[in-house]
Design a protein around this motif. Structure first.
Motif: not given
Length: 72
Positions: A22-33, A41-46
Motif C-alpha cells: 500500500e505504501i510502496g515500501g520494501h517489506r522488510m523495512t516496513v516490518y522493522d518499522v 523516516s518522516k516521509p515513511y511515517q507520513k
C-alpha cells in the motif's frame, strides 16, 4: 509486545506485506518499522499514517519509533 501499527493492522485484517504494498515500501523495512525495530523516516511515517488513516503522533514517537501498544 505489539506496537500500535501492528494493532491497527490486526484490526483491519492486514499483513505487514499488504501495508508495504500500500505504501510502496520494501517489506522488510516496513516490518522493522512496524515492529519497532528501527526508526521510520518522516516521509515513511507520513505514508504509513496516511494508509492507516491515523495521525503520525498516534503511531510514532517524536524520534520516529513505533509506539508500543498499551493493551496487555
Amino acid at each position: 509486545m505489539n506496537t500500535r501499527i501492528i494493532e491497527i493492522l490486526k484490526e483491519r485484517g492486514w499483513s505487514i506485506h499488504r501495508l508495504a504494498k500500500e505504501i510502496g515500501g520494501h517489506r522488510m523495512t516496513v516490518y522493522d518499522v512496524a515492529r519497532g525495530y528501527s526508526r521510520g523516516s518522516k516521509p515513511y511515517q507520513k505514508k504509513i499514517a496516511a494508509v492507516l488513516e491515523v495521525e503520525t503522533t498516534e503511531i510514532f514517537s517524536e524520534i520516529g519509533m513505533a509506539l508500543i501498544s498499551e493493551e496487555k
